[in-house]
Design an enzyme around this catalytic site. Structure first.
Site, PDB file in Angstrom:
ATOM      1  N   GLU A 214      -4.862  -8.869   0.699  1.00  0.00           N
ATOM      2  CA  GLU A 214      -5.489  -8.553   1.986  1.00  0.00           C
ATOM      3  C   GLU A 214      -6.965  -8.322   1.736  1.00  0.00           C
ATOM      4  O   GLU A 214      -7.341  -7.682   0.751  1.00  0.00           O
ATOM      5  CB  GLU A 214      -4.940  -7.254   2.624  1.00  0.00           C
ATOM      6  CG  GLU A 214      -3.607  -7.356   3.290  1.00  0.00           C
ATOM      7  CD  GLU A 214      -3.129  -6.030   3.913  1.00  0.00           C
ATOM      8  OE1 GLU A 214      -3.970  -5.224   4.365  1.00  0.00           O
ATOM      9  OE2 GLU A 214      -1.910  -5.811   3.933  1.00  0.00           O
TER      10      GLU A 214
ATOM     11  N   GLU B 286       0.824  -1.218   0.000  1.00  0.00           N
ATOM     12  CA  GLU B 286       0.000   0.000   0.000  1.00  0.00           C
ATOM     13  C   GLU B 286       0.856   1.265   0.000  1.00  0.00           C
ATOM     14  O   GLU B 286       0.791   2.072   0.938  1.00  0.00           O
ATOM     15  CB  GLU B 286      -0.952   0.006   1.208  1.00  0.00           C
ATOM     16  CG  GLU B 286      -1.878  -1.195   1.261  1.00  0.00           C
ATOM     17  CD  GLU B 286      -2.965  -1.096   2.328  1.00  0.00           C
ATOM     18  OE1 GLU B 286      -2.902  -0.185   3.172  1.00  0.00           O
ATOM     19  OE2 GLU B 286      -3.882  -1.935   2.305  1.00  0.00           O
TER      20      GLU B 286
END
Ligand code: BGP
Length: 461
Positions: free
Chosen positions: A364, A166
């Site tokens: 995720e 991220e």
């Protein structure tokens, strides 16, 4: 069985070094920005809990990897802490860290759990932040050296590498929205950090490929599809702009080798373009990823801007669109995030149709819940049926996307065992396995962990 997944599908979960290892000042590790921020502003962390001990994986990794096997994992992602492996950011490699990561990798292989290794999970070494973080060329080069060191030390056994998790989060949380250290609010600097991160990523991909190891390298992006409130052209335009800032700013350069031209235009008009050298763009162009990890938690809903921002307010992406709260949306109240399963399908189809059907996996997805102890049953384990339902309802949409040709190779839950989550510390629990902080980090498999074992042994449900 209704939902059968492709052969060799990766089933597992994800975590990160800083959120699970603990042992923050043990065996030569030096502080990251998280240790430092906690030291100077402990009040910014939920219940004042900092990163020093997190979930004790440094000492309990053997037991934890055994539990991965017990819960049906065939793969697991964690990260190597830069501040553990090269404690000063640049220079000496820490032999204790090499030993630890070797032990973890070897133990995983022994238990039949494929290691997926990430190199950066928001955890800038403090010494590197002091040099300017990813605004600095020196730090970019130091990161590449760190990455190359990891490939050489562990690349004989680790076959799946990820440069960043991220990468947009440190940009927005650290340089725009005052959510992470260094708490800067400055769009131009945020753009510089985003560019520096993209360049560091591309250089690490180049270094990996140059070593000719038998493996793949990618990046993990949090993709939040932008849904317009309506089909009104102003709403569509607002959603397009949000998509440029929050998804395509990284997705395009890492997969296509180029930044979206309309995003560049928005930045140019406001004099926010980062500084760069012409050869940087060549490096980004030539070093795209082999594989993509997709983190998906929540959608973004957007509408056209309703009011002019105050002329003195620092520029934010939200000056060009408003976030939209859809009536009756399904919410996870603990995290304050909308639950919208179909987005996982929309992401997969977007990658299929607009990004050359690049191989990807869900790296995720998950549901953080506060106060899970109240669901403990008489056998002493947490009956997290809401988590099972959450996973199943997302997997149904993922299954549909795969049936329609999406190139998806796995599903990892966030997370394996309850872990420390940045400013939220231990507020919301996400794990297949409970970690009891009051009882010496005692691990207890939740209902979801038992259910996952059945799911993965059948390769479907
Ligand atoms: C993702 C991060 C993870 C983890 C997760 C849950 O964005 O990659 O590191 O923190 O979110 O976060 P939170 O506890 O804030 O809900």
């Amino acid at each position: 069985m209704k939902y059968q997944f492709p052969e060799n599908f990766w089933w597992g979960s994800a975590a990160s070094g800083p959120q699970t290892e603990g042992a923050a000042d043990v065996d030569g590790r030096k502080p990251s920005i998280w240790d430092y921020w906690y030291e100077i502003e402990p009040g910014r962390f939920f219940n004042g809990v900092g990163p020093k001990n997190t979930s004790n994986f440094y000492y309990q990794y053997k037991e934890d990897i055994a539990l991965m096997k017990e819960t049906g994992h065939n793969s697991f992602r964690t990260s190597i802490q830069w501040s553990r492996l090269i404690p000063d950011g640049i220079g000496e490699v820490n032999p204790k860290a090499v030993e630890f990561y070797n032990n973890v990798i070897d133990e995983m292989l022994k238990q039949g759990v494929e290691p997926f290794m990430n190199l950066y999970h928001f955890d800038m070494p403090l010494s590197m932040q002091e040099k300017g973080g990813f605004e600095s060329r020196e730090v970019i080069e130091a990161y590449v050296t760190f990455a190359e060191t990891c490939f050489k030390l562990f690349g004989d056994r680790v076959k799946y590498w990820f440069t960043f998790n991220e990468p947009i989060v440190p940009v927005e949380a650290g340089y725009l929205y005052d959510m992470h250290y260094p708490n800067v609010v400055d769009f131009k600097r945020a753009a510089q950090v985003a560019f520096g991160t993209t360049l560091a990523h591309a250089k690490a991909v180049k270094a990996y490929h140059a070593l000719n190891l038998d493996g793949k390298i990618g990046i993990i992006l949090n993709l939040t599809p932008s849904y317009p409130r309506s089909q009104n052209p102003a709403d569509l335009r607002a959603a397009h702009i949000a998509d440029l800032f929050f998804n395509r700013s990284f997705l395009d350069p890492v997969t296509r080798g180029e930044f979206p031209s309309d995003l560049v235009e928005i930045l140019r008009e406001r004099d926010f373009l980062p500084n760069y050298e012409p050869e940087d763009l060549e490096i980004i162009k030539e070093n795209t990823v082999d594989i993509l990890g997709v983190n998906y938690y929540q959608p973004r809903r957007v509408k056209a801007k309703e009011n002019m921002p105050h002329p003195d307010a620092p520029f934010m992406p939200e000056h060009l669109f408003d976030n939209y709260e859809m009536p009756f949306r399904k919410m996870n109240p603990y995290r304050g995030w909308e639950i919208y399963e179909q987005a996982i399908y929309d992401i997969a189809i977007n990658l299929r149709d607009n990004y050359g059907n690049i191989p990807f996996f869900i790296s995720e997805n998950g549901m953080g819940v506060e106060g899970e102890e109240r669901y403990r049953n008489s056998d002493g384990f947490i009956e997290d049926t809401y988590r099972i339902e959450f996973i199943e309802s997302h997997l149904k949409w993922l299954h549909k996307a795969i049936a329609e040709g999406a190139n998806c190779h796995g599903y990892h839950l966030w997370t394996f065992m309850d872990c420390w989550s940045w400013a939220n510390a231990y507020k919301n629990r996400y794990g297949f396995v409970e970690v009891n902080l009051d009882e010496n980090y005692k691990r207890t498999v939740k209902a979801s962990g038992k259910w996952f074992k059945t799911l993965t042994s059948q390769n479907g449900f």
